[in-house]
Design a protein around this motif. Sequence first.
Motif: not given
Length: 127
Positions: A26-30
């Motif tokens: 998962y992307h940190p800006d998820f």
Amino acid sequence: MSVAHLRAMFDRMVIEKDATAVAKFYHPDFQMVSNGMTQDYGAFLASHQGVYDTAISYSVRYDEDAWVETGDRVAGRMWITTARPKERPTEIEVILIATYREGLIHRLWELTWPDWSRLAAFENYES
């Protein structure tokens, strides 16, 4: 990204109940929107840590005819069965769309039946 990447996430994170895998997939800006509930990365991680610390177990099966992938998007249909000791398993139908950024899941929209957030098995899932 690909359907294979999404399936690897379910195998590694969900079935194995490994919340440390959130950083791998998962992307940190998820951001997730599930049945009208919205969570960012931090809330998503904390919620999974809480549920994974319980005796819940998961199994997953996929509708092989209902997956589409294009560029940075994947959509599909699947069923996740949850089980806890001394309870009947619950099969949850999931329709989802995921977008990717930098090879990680960036946005996730899903509808489930029944609504997983209303099940007793997720009483430790903070929203």
